[in-house]
Design an enzyme around this catalytic site. Structure first.
Site, PDB file in Angstrom:
ATOM      1  N   ALA A  44       0.827  -1.207   0.000  1.00  0.00           N
ATOM      2  CA  ALA A  44       0.000   0.000   0.000  1.00  0.00           C
ATOM      3  C   ALA A  44       0.859   1.254   0.000  1.00  0.00           C
ATOM      4  O   ALA A  44       0.632   2.189  -0.777  1.00  0.00           O
ATOM      5  CB  ALA A  44      -0.947  -0.006   1.201  1.00  0.00           C
ATOM      6  N   THR A  72       3.562  -7.604   3.183  1.00  0.00           N
ATOM      7  CA  THR A  72       3.516  -7.991   1.775  1.00  0.00           C
ATOM      8  C   THR A  72       4.642  -8.953   1.445  1.00  0.00           C
ATOM      9  O   THR A  72       4.443  -9.951   0.740  1.00  0.00           O
ATOM     10  CB  THR A  72       3.629  -6.748   0.874  1.00  0.00           C
ATOM     11  OG1 THR A  72       2.551  -5.863   1.159  1.00  0.00           O
ATOM     12  CG2 THR A  72       3.581  -7.140  -0.594  1.00  0.00           C
ATOM     13  N   GLY A  77       1.197 -13.598  -1.473  1.00  0.00           N
ATOM     14  CA  GLY A  77       1.409 -12.859  -2.705  1.00  0.00           C
ATOM     15  C   GLY A  77       0.273 -12.930  -3.707  1.00  0.00           C
ATOM     16  O   GLY A  77       0.393 -12.415  -4.819  1.00  0.00           O
ATOM     17  N   VAL A 184       6.381   6.061  13.337  1.00  0.00           N
ATOM     18  CA  VAL A 184       5.528   7.223  13.568  1.00  0.00           C
ATOM     19  C   VAL A 184       4.804   7.082  14.906  1.00  0.00           C
ATOM     20  O   VAL A 184       4.141   6.080  15.165  1.00  0.00           O
ATOM     21  CB  VAL A 184       4.524   7.394  12.412  1.00  0.00           C
ATOM     22  CG1 VAL A 184       3.443   8.412  12.767  1.00  0.00           C
ATOM     23  CG2 VAL A 184       5.256   7.826  11.147  1.00  0.00           C
ATOM     24  N   ARG A 307     -13.791 -17.613   6.459  1.00  0.00           N
ATOM     25  CA  ARG A 307     -12.652 -17.735   7.369  1.00  0.00           C
ATOM     26  C   ARG A 307     -13.027 -17.567   8.830  1.00  0.00           C
ATOM     27  O   ARG A 307     -12.418 -18.188   9.707  1.00  0.00           O
ATOM     28  CB  ARG A 307     -11.578 -16.724   6.976  1.00  0.00           C
ATOM     29  CG  ARG A 307     -10.849 -17.095   5.693  1.00  0.00           C
ATOM     30  CD  ARG A 307      -9.835 -16.044   5.290  1.00  0.00           C
ATOM     31  NE  ARG A 307      -8.997 -16.507   4.186  1.00  0.00           N
ATOM     32  CZ  ARG A 307      -8.012 -15.789   3.649  1.00  0.00           C
ATOM     33  NH1 ARG A 307      -7.744 -14.574   4.134  1.00  0.00           N
ATOM     34  NH2 ARG A 307      -7.285 -16.264   2.664  1.00  0.00           N
ATOM     35  N   ARG A 455     -12.553 -10.938   5.484  1.00  0.00           N
ATOM     36  CA  ARG A 455     -11.918 -10.577   4.222  1.00  0.00           C
ATOM     37  C   ARG A 455     -11.736 -11.805   3.348  1.00  0.00           C
ATOM     38  O   ARG A 455     -11.224 -12.827   3.787  1.00  0.00           O
ATOM     39  CB  ARG A 455     -10.553  -9.925   4.462  1.00  0.00           C
ATOM     40  CG  ARG A 455      -9.842  -9.552   3.167  1.00  0.00           C
ATOM     41  CD  ARG A 455      -8.495  -8.937   3.410  1.00  0.00           C
ATOM     42  NE  ARG A 455      -7.538  -9.834   4.021  1.00  0.00           N
ATOM     43  CZ  ARG A 455      -6.858 -10.778   3.365  1.00  0.00           C
ATOM     44  NH1 ARG A 455      -7.057 -10.980   2.079  1.00  0.00           N
ATOM     45  NH2 ARG A 455      -5.982 -11.537   4.016  1.00  0.00           N
TER      46      ARG A 455
END
Length: 478
Positions: A44, A72, A77, A184, A307, A455
């Protein structure tokens, strides 16, 4: 759930340091500034950095870990997209509308419909964008575990390496500046606009200024066991397959400046290393090639269940783990890295290989008669096109029939936190009144209102890249 009480303790401990006011006072008098700052160097964040640079912005990319890639890099992948040129060659019928409907419905209709449609409709164009940048995918697609349809694209390079290499190379060519080991801790606001971030870099705090916008792409909180336990006590003690940077600190910093957090209670798990074990073997990747059995050698849930249902079924077992069974055809199709995982697990006594099902059952410690009967029953369902437990049988579904046979432990491992920062279809971070926070954008697993409670498999990378690109583009144009 009272989020204020939930997060207050975390905010006190992880966001401590020099006063927020002093950061704001000093930031405009220190050093170089950029048009756009991107936080997180996974798919992202890298996509956002490339897109922002392509829209004329100078970009600073901040990564909390010593190396880029995040989740990632260690992910499967796989990338979900409707793709007629690949699917039609395999006899697969698909459509954008079907993908939208499955994503929305299997997410419990809790995802934002606008975000769902944006992700699905722009997934193929982003796939082609990756290919133009130099990313390569195999010519076939398949049904990834939890994806519910054969539309998962397989990168040529293993795991997420292709995405990171391709996008990092694109960032270098565009002059994106990278700083690693910069975590951060604060988001800086001046006159109701986000103007930068403060980071803990090594052993000191630093501040970085952005004139147009900040994109948060720092990942989820799936590697923060304390936060996972507070939100979902039933997941206490589970392993995680997430990179260490998935600690939720950037999400908490966003909440401190008014960002709305949603769907935090929905935490997705995948088959993986049970607590107390050492090895994770991904025999479950292709739902068409495996069965899942309990300690008695019996199937107890269809392998293509949503899931969240699969997670709860496994955690309800007395042992809280089961076994995944594949045959040699499934093993050969699993790919070299999964095969290496299996060899290591066999050497460690947590996976097994048998020339017969009886031999395999003996090594697993399950009743041989039950396992043989289970496999025979499953194979008959594949032959007839009707599975006893309701698993979808199609032309890509394989029986468990070709020796040698393989098995591994499979408990539940924390994989994905569905909840996080609320955004709109322009990737703008929303406040608690559902209004955009000026100058603040987010993409990837740090967000929380696109997938709902569940998801779909391979939607994660599509979501990260589609909204990463949108966030970078919007920030550059702000």
């Amino acid at each position: 759930m009272n989020r204020r009480s939930l997060f207050s303790a975390f905010l006190l401990t992880v966001l401590s340091g020099p006063s927020y006011a002093s950061f704001i006072e000093n930031i405009f008098n220190k050093g170089k500034s950029w048009d756009v700052i991107v936080v997180g160097a996974g798919a992202a964040g890298l996509s956002a950095a490339v897109e922002a640079a392509d829209n004329g912005a100078s970009v600073l990319l901040l990564e909390s870990q010593p190396e880029i890639g995040g989740n990632t890099l260690i992910s499967g992948g796989f990338y979900a997209s409707v793709d007629k040129k690949r699917q039609e060659k395999q006899g697969i019928t698909d459509s954008v509308e079907l993908h939208v409907q499955q994503t929305y419905d299997l997410g419990g209709r809790l995802g934002d419909p606008k975000l769902v449609r944006t992700m699905v409709t722009e997934a193929q164009e982003s796939l082609e964008w990756l290919e133009k940048l130099g990313m390569h995918f195999q010519p076939r697609v398949f049904e990834l575990y939890g994806a519910h349809w054969p539309r998962a694209h397989i990168p040529v390079l293993p795991l997420g390496q292709g995405y990171i290499r391709t996008l990092a190379d694109a960032c270098v060519k565009r002059g994106v500046e990278l700083k690693v080991k910069c975590e951060v801790r604060e988001i800086l606001i001046k006159e109701n606009k986000v103007v930068g971030v403060s980071c803990y870099c090594g052993n000191e705090y630093k501040q970085f200024y952005a004139s147009r916008g900040v994109v948060l792409a720092a990942g989820s909180f799936a590697a923060n066991p304390d936060l996972i336990q507070k939100i979902s006590p039933k997941l206490k003690g589970l392993t995680t397959n997430n990179a260490p940077g998935s600690n939720g600190l950037a999400m908490l910093a966003a909440e401190k400046v008014g960002a709305k957090l949603v769907n935090l209670e929905f935490i997705q798990c995948l088959p993986g290393c049970p607590p107390g074990k050492k090895y994770r073997v991904r025999f479950h990747n292709d739902v068409s090639h495996f069965i899942f059995v309990n300690k008695n050698g019996e199937r107890f849930i269809r392998e293509d269940s949503p899931r969240d249902e699969f997670r709860d079924a496994v955690l309800s077992l007395p042992e809280k783990y089961g076994f995944i069974i594949i045959d040699d055809e499934g093993f050969r199709r699993a790919g070299i890295l999964v095969q290496k995982e299996a060899v290591k697990a066999i050497e460690g006594g947590e996976a097994w290989k048998g020339e017969t099902l009886e031999e395999l059952a003996g090594k697993m410690g399950v009743p041989a008669d039950n396992l043989i009967r289970t496999v025979e029953d499953y194979n008959e369902g594949v032959r007839l096109g009707k599975d006893r437990l309701g698993k979808k049988i199609h032309s890509l579904t394989l029986p468990i029939a070709h020796p040698p046979f393989w098995a591994c432990y499979a408990g539940m491992t924390v994989h994905y936190t569905e909840g996080g920062i609320a955004i709109d279809e322009k990737a703008r971070v929303l406040n608690k009144k559902n209004q955009p926070i000026d100058g603040l954008y987010a993409a990837g697993t740090i967000t929380g209102n696109d997938h709902g409670k569940n998801r779909l498999g391979a939607n994660g990378l599509a979501d990260a890249i589609v909204f990463g690109r949108i966030a970078g583009r919007q920030a550059a144009k702000n």
